[in-house]
Motif scaffolding. Structure first.
Motif, mmCIF file in Angstrom:
data_model
loop_
_atom_site.group_PDB
_atom_site.id
_atom_site.type_symbol
_atom_site.label_atom_id
_atom_site.label_comp_id
_atom_site.label_asym_id
_atom_site.label_seq_id
_atom_site.Cartn_x
_atom_site.Cartn_y
_atom_site.Cartn_z
ATOM 1 N N ASP A 125 0.811 -1.222 0.000
ATOM 2 C CA ASP A 125 0.000 0.000 0.000
ATOM 3 C C ASP A 125 0.842 1.268 0.000
ATOM 4 O O ASP A 125 0.551 2.218 -0.729
ATOM 5 C CB ASP A 125 -0.955 0.020 1.197
ATOM 6 C CG ASP A 125 -2.142 -0.914 1.009
ATOM 7 O OD1 ASP A 125 -2.376 -1.357 -0.138
ATOM 8 O OD2 ASP A 125 -2.822 -1.200 2.007
ATOM 9 N N SER A 126 1.886 1.310 0.819
ATOM 10 C CA SER A 126 2.704 2.526 0.886
ATOM 11 C C SER A 126 3.422 2.779 -0.439
ATOM 12 O O SER A 126 3.524 3.925 -0.890
ATOM 13 C CB SER A 126 3.701 2.448 2.036
ATOM 14 O OG SER A 126 4.589 1.370 1.853
ATOM 15 N N LEU A 127 3.913 1.716 -1.084
ATOM 16 C CA LEU A 127 4.561 1.864 -2.387
ATOM 17 C C LEU A 127 3.553 2.354 -3.437
ATOM 18 O O LEU A 127 3.850 3.249 -4.228
ATOM 19 C CB LEU A 127 5.170 0.537 -2.821
ATOM 20 C CG LEU A 127 5.904 0.535 -4.155
ATOM 21 C CD1 LEU A 127 7.208 1.312 -4.034
ATOM 22 C CD2 LEU A 127 6.171 -0.868 -4.618
ATOM 23 N N TRP A 128 2.353 1.777 -3.430
ATOM 24 C CA TRP A 128 1.312 2.185 -4.368
ATOM 25 C C TRP A 128 0.946 3.658 -4.178
ATOM 26 O O TRP A 128 0.855 4.417 -5.134
ATOM 27 C CB TRP A 128 0.084 1.300 -4.217
ATOM 28 C CG TRP A 128 -1.118 1.790 -4.968
ATOM 29 C CD1 TRP A 128 -2.251 2.315 -4.434
ATOM 30 C CD2 TRP A 128 -1.293 1.835 -6.383
ATOM 31 N NE1 TRP A 128 -3.129 2.671 -5.433
ATOM 32 C CE2 TRP A 128 -2.562 2.385 -6.636
ATOM 33 C CE3 TRP A 128 -0.507 1.456 -7.467
ATOM 34 C CZ2 TRP A 128 -3.058 2.569 -7.916
ATOM 35 C CZ3 TRP A 128 -0.994 1.638 -8.753
ATOM 36 C CH2 TRP A 128 -2.251 2.183 -8.970
ATOM 37 N N GLU A 129 0.767 4.080 -2.937
ATOM 38 C CA GLU A 129 0.393 5.473 -2.671
ATOM 39 C C GLU A 129 1.497 6.439 -3.078
ATOM 40 O O GLU A 129 1.226 7.495 -3.649
ATOM 41 C CB GLU A 129 0.013 5.659 -1.192
ATOM 42 C CG GLU A 129 -1.269 4.961 -0.808
ATOM 43 C CD GLU A 129 -2.467 5.386 -1.667
ATOM 44 O OE1 GLU A 129 -2.565 6.568 -2.045
ATOM 45 O OE2 GLU A 129 -3.312 4.527 -1.962
ATOM 46 N N GLU A 130 2.742 6.089 -2.803
ATOM 47 C CA GLU A 130 3.867 6.940 -3.216
ATOM 48 C C GLU A 130 3.958 7.008 -4.740
ATOM 49 O O GLU A 130 4.170 8.066 -5.323
ATOM 50 C CB GLU A 130 5.175 6.402 -2.625
ATOM 51 C CG GLU A 130 6.412 7.164 -3.023
ATOM 52 C CD GLU A 130 6.511 8.540 -2.401
ATOM 53 O OE1 GLU A 130 7.443 9.277 -2.768
ATOM 54 O OE2 GLU A 130 5.664 8.886 -1.558
ATOM 55 N N GLY A 131 3.788 5.872 -5.403
ATOM 56 C CA GLY A 131 3.807 5.855 -6.870
ATOM 57 C C GLY A 131 2.657 6.647 -7.453
ATOM 58 O O GLY A 131 2.825 7.366 -8.444
ATOM 59 N N ARG A 132 1.489 6.537 -6.857
ATOM 60 C CA ARG A 132 0.325 7.323 -7.305
ATOM 61 C C ARG A 132 0.615 8.803 -7.253
ATOM 62 O O ARG A 132 0.277 9.558 -8.154
ATOM 63 C CB ARG A 132 -0.872 7.049 -6.407
ATOM 64 C CG ARG A 132 -1.739 5.933 -6.816
ATOM 65 C CD ARG A 132 -2.881 5.869 -5.862
ATOM 66 N NE ARG A 132 -4.014 6.522 -6.479
ATOM 67 C CZ ARG A 132 -5.244 6.102 -6.345
ATOM 68 N NH1 ARG A 132 -5.497 5.075 -5.582
ATOM 69 N NH2 ARG A 132 -6.215 6.710 -6.937
ATOM 70 N N ARG A 133 1.234 9.223 -6.156
ATOM 71 C CA ARG A 133 1.537 10.641 -5.984
ATOM 72 C C ARG A 133 2.577 11.111 -7.009
ATOM 73 O O ARG A 133 2.388 12.121 -7.675
ATOM 74 C CB ARG A 133 2.036 10.884 -4.559
ATOM 75 C CG ARG A 133 2.241 12.350 -4.206
ATOM 76 C CD ARG A 133 2.775 12.510 -2.795
ATOM 77 N NE ARG A 133 4.092 11.930 -2.598
ATOM 78 C CZ ARG A 133 5.223 12.470 -3.038
ATOM 79 N NH1 ARG A 133 5.213 13.584 -3.730
ATOM 80 N NH2 ARG A 133 6.385 11.886 -2.802
ATOM 81 N N LEU A 134 3.656 10.350 -7.156
ATOM 82 C CA LEU A 134 4.740 10.767 -8.047
ATOM 83 C C LEU A 134 4.365 10.679 -9.521
ATOM 84 O O LEU A 134 4.791 11.491 -10.331
ATOM 85 C CB LEU A 134 5.996 9.937 -7.783
ATOM 86 C CG LEU A 134 6.668 10.187 -6.442
ATOM 87 C CD1 LEU A 134 7.772 9.180 -6.216
ATOM 88 C CD2 LEU A 134 7.198 11.609 -6.365
#
Length: 178
Positions: A106-115
């Motif tokens: 989840d944290s990787l997905w959210e960071e990727g979504r943002r970037l």
């Protein structure tokens, strides 16, 4: 990031890479690669290119039974993420959607979504709501995977009316794989 160290050149895929969830320890058969500084966009781009048929072909030509760091070092894998490249973004987005699945990512997905500036309507491959909106998608993907899988080619299935066979999914649906 991690990649499978064991891969015979006669296997269907030789180079197989994946995101590694946080706080997971990998053994000697899954060498890991750390990105410093951490850039989720570059990691996703690297994963997308590493899992491509082109990179698999090049690695297979150089490899034997083990995919070593020496072989990985010799492959033309990306070391920079170009923010202005639509190709880089497209590859990174697809790799992130396919690789950052499950609660541990989840944290990787959210960071990727943002970037990558992924909208709220974009979903990961494991999102059940996305599967409900596109009911035929899973069938096409599984059909392609089953048709090309050497290991499953002779696996028993239920006979179909047209001479093919069926394959099921986790929910018990059957697909005609002619």
């Amino acid at each position: 990031m991690g990649f499978c160290d064991v891969g015979g050149v006669t296997n269907q895929r030789y180079l197989m890479a994946s995101f590694i969830p946080p706080d997971v320890i990998c053994g000697h058969s899954v060498p890991t690669i750390a990105f410093d500084p951490v850039d989720v966009r570059l990691m996703a781009l690297w994963l997308g290119v590493a899992n491509s048929f082109a990179a698999d072909y090049l690695a297979r030509r150089k490899g034997a039974l083990h995919l070593t760091f020496t072989i990985m070092d010799s492959l033309p894998l990306p070391v920079l993420y170009d923010e202005n490249s639509p190709v880089n973004r497209a590859i990174a987005l697809r790799a992130l959607r396919l690789g950052a699945v499950g609660n541990e990512m989840d944290s990787l997905w959210e960071e990727g979504r943002r970037l990558l500036e992924i909208g709220e309507t974009e979903t990961r491959a494991d999102d059940p709501q996305a599967r409900a909106r596109a009911p035929g998608r899973d069938r096409r993907l599984c059909s392609l995977a089953d048709q090309t899988s050497r290991a499953d080619r002779d696996a028993p299935g239920l006979p179909c009316a047209g001479g093919g066979r069926t394959r099921g999914d986790a929910e018990g649906r059957l697909w005609d794989l002619r």
